[in-house]
Write an enzyme that holds these catalytic residues in place. Structure first.
Site, PDB file in Angstrom:
ATOM      1  N   ILE A   7       0.520  -1.516  -7.406  1.00  0.00           N
ATOM      2  CA  ILE A   7      -0.391  -0.398  -7.183  1.00  0.00           C
ATOM      3  C   ILE A   7      -0.535  -0.365  -5.668  1.00  0.00           C
ATOM      4  O   ILE A   7      -1.192  -1.233  -5.091  1.00  0.00           O
ATOM      5  CB  ILE A   7      -1.767  -0.582  -7.850  1.00  0.00           C
ATOM      6  CG1 ILE A   7      -1.652  -0.537  -9.380  1.00  0.00           C
ATOM      7  CG2 ILE A   7      -2.732   0.512  -7.368  1.00  0.00           C
ATOM      8  CD1 ILE A   7      -2.985  -0.682 -10.111  1.00  0.00           C
ATOM      9  N   TYR A   8       0.122   0.573  -5.037  1.00  0.00           N
ATOM     10  CA  TYR A   8       0.139   0.669  -3.579  1.00  0.00           C
ATOM     11  C   TYR A   8      -0.500   1.986  -3.156  1.00  0.00           C
ATOM     12  O   TYR A   8      -0.100   3.059  -3.630  1.00  0.00           O
ATOM     13  CB  TYR A   8       1.575   0.640  -3.048  1.00  0.00           C
ATOM     14  CG  TYR A   8       2.254  -0.718  -3.074  1.00  0.00           C
ATOM     15  CD1 TYR A   8       1.606  -1.873  -3.511  1.00  0.00           C
ATOM     16  CD2 TYR A   8       3.559  -0.845  -2.654  1.00  0.00           C
ATOM     17  CE1 TYR A   8       2.239  -3.097  -3.507  1.00  0.00           C
ATOM     18  CE2 TYR A   8       4.204  -2.070  -2.644  1.00  0.00           C
ATOM     19  CZ  TYR A   8       3.541  -3.199  -3.075  1.00  0.00           C
ATOM     20  OH  TYR A   8       4.177  -4.406  -3.068  1.00  0.00           O
ATOM     21  N   ILE A   9      -1.482   1.887  -2.273  1.00  0.00           N
ATOM     22  CA  ILE A   9      -2.187   3.056  -1.764  1.00  0.00           C
ATOM     23  C   ILE A   9      -2.035   3.082  -0.243  1.00  0.00           C
ATOM     24  O   ILE A   9      -2.261   2.067   0.421  1.00  0.00           O
ATOM     25  CB  ILE A   9      -3.691   3.020  -2.140  1.00  0.00           C
ATOM     26  CG1 ILE A   9      -3.886   2.868  -3.658  1.00  0.00           C
ATOM     27  CG2 ILE A   9      -4.415   4.256  -1.599  1.00  0.00           C
ATOM     28  CD1 ILE A   9      -3.389   4.023  -4.487  1.00  0.00           C
ATOM     29  N   GLY A  25     -10.995   5.466  -4.980  1.00  0.00           N
ATOM     30  CA  GLY A  25     -10.875   5.369  -6.430  1.00  0.00           C
ATOM     31  C   GLY A  25      -9.475   5.589  -6.965  1.00  0.00           C
ATOM     32  O   GLY A  25      -9.280   5.667  -8.182  1.00  0.00           O
ATOM     33  N   GLY A  40      -6.838   3.537  -6.843  1.00  0.00           N
ATOM     34  CA  GLY A  40      -6.360   2.354  -7.552  1.00  0.00           C
ATOM     35  C   GLY A  40      -6.862   2.330  -8.984  1.00  0.00           C
ATOM     36  O   GLY A  40      -6.117   2.032  -9.923  1.00  0.00           O
ATOM     37  N   ASN A  47      -5.124 -12.205  -1.108  1.00  0.00           N
ATOM     38  CA  ASN A  47      -5.448 -10.779  -1.105  1.00  0.00           C
ATOM     39  C   ASN A  47      -6.774 -10.583  -1.845  1.00  0.00           C
ATOM     40  O   ASN A  47      -6.817 -10.161  -2.995  1.00  0.00           O
ATOM     41  CB  ASN A  47      -4.321  -9.964  -1.736  1.00  0.00           C
ATOM     42  CG  ASN A  47      -4.522  -8.477  -1.591  1.00  0.00           C
ATOM     43  OD1 ASN A  47      -5.600  -8.008  -1.234  1.00  0.00           O
ATOM     44  ND2 ASN A  47      -3.476  -7.727  -1.876  1.00  0.00           N
ATOM     45  N   TYR A  51      -9.108  -6.415  -9.477  1.00  0.00           N
ATOM     46  CA  TYR A  51      -8.587  -6.764 -10.802  1.00  0.00           C
ATOM     47  C   TYR A  51      -9.624  -7.527 -11.628  1.00  0.00           C
ATOM     48  O   TYR A  51      -9.681  -7.350 -12.852  1.00  0.00           O
ATOM     49  CB  TYR A  51      -7.273  -7.539 -10.680  1.00  0.00           C
ATOM     50  CG  TYR A  51      -6.164  -6.660 -10.155  1.00  0.00           C
ATOM     51  CD1 TYR A  51      -5.805  -5.488 -10.819  1.00  0.00           C
ATOM     52  CD2 TYR A  51      -5.492  -6.980  -8.990  1.00  0.00           C
ATOM     53  CE1 TYR A  51      -4.809  -4.660 -10.339  1.00  0.00           C
ATOM     54  CE2 TYR A  51      -4.485  -6.160  -8.501  1.00  0.00           C
ATOM     55  CZ  TYR A  51      -4.153  -5.005  -9.176  1.00  0.00           C
ATOM     56  OH  TYR A  51      -3.168  -4.186  -8.701  1.00  0.00           O
TER      57      TYR A  51
END
Length: 172
Positions: free
Chosen positions: A96-98, A106, A108, A135, A142
């Site tokens: 999941i890369y933003i 929001g 992610g 991280n 998560y």
């Protein structure tokens, strides 16, 4: 702000490569040597590697768009495409890369919900992922999504063997 999730295809290879390199370097660049970072980016996000991943039947990439602009993406693996042998009932969130400009909006959470929906359509009962032990923002995210640590593995970044925590959640 209008948000949309769209499939990423081979025709999007250049965009996927650019976003992958930028988001990875933004997240992990300061914690690694320039040589290790460059080695990883050149291997993991080469045109050849991304083409191979984009054409696997049990892997998907989806872009998240904000007002029509690519803001990040989601990569999912299941069955034989999983990077660890977690069984046929599991779906892996590999990325999941933003992009930096779109973080903390929001996105992610939106991509995670998309992953849950995909897992349900595929009749998967668990979702798992690997997250670098250092991280902290990702680990907290998560944990809020209900993931718990079930193991760890080595993530090789250039010459540096790093530890990823394996997290999993069970779908209801």
């Amino acid at each position: 702000m209008t948000t949309q999730i769209v499939p990423c295809t081979l025709g999007d290879l250049a965009t996927l490569q650019r976003v992958s390199r930028q988001t990875f370097a933004d997240t992990f660049g300061e914690a690694n040597t320039p040589e290790d970072l460059a080695a990883y980016l050149d291997t993991a996000y080469s045109s050849q590697q991304l083409t191979k991943e984009l054409t696997q039947a049990t892997t998907t990439f989806d872009f998240i768009l904000v007002d029509g602009q690519v803001a990040g993406y989601l990569k999912l693996n299941w069955d034989a495409s999983q990077s660890e042998p977690c069984g046929n009932q599991s779906l892996e969130i590999e990325r999941i890369y933003i992009l930096p400009a779109y973080k903390r909006q929001g996105l992610g959470r939106t991509l995670y919900q998309h992953a849950v929906e995909r897992a349900q359509r595929l009749h998967k009962t668990t979702i798992w992922l690997g997250v670098w032990e250092h991280n902290r923002p990702a680990r907290k995210f998560y944990e809020r999504m209900g993931f718990q640590q079930i193991g760890d593995h080595v993530f090789q970044l250039g010459s540096d063997a790093q530890r990823d925590l394996i997290l999993q959640t069970t779908l209801v």
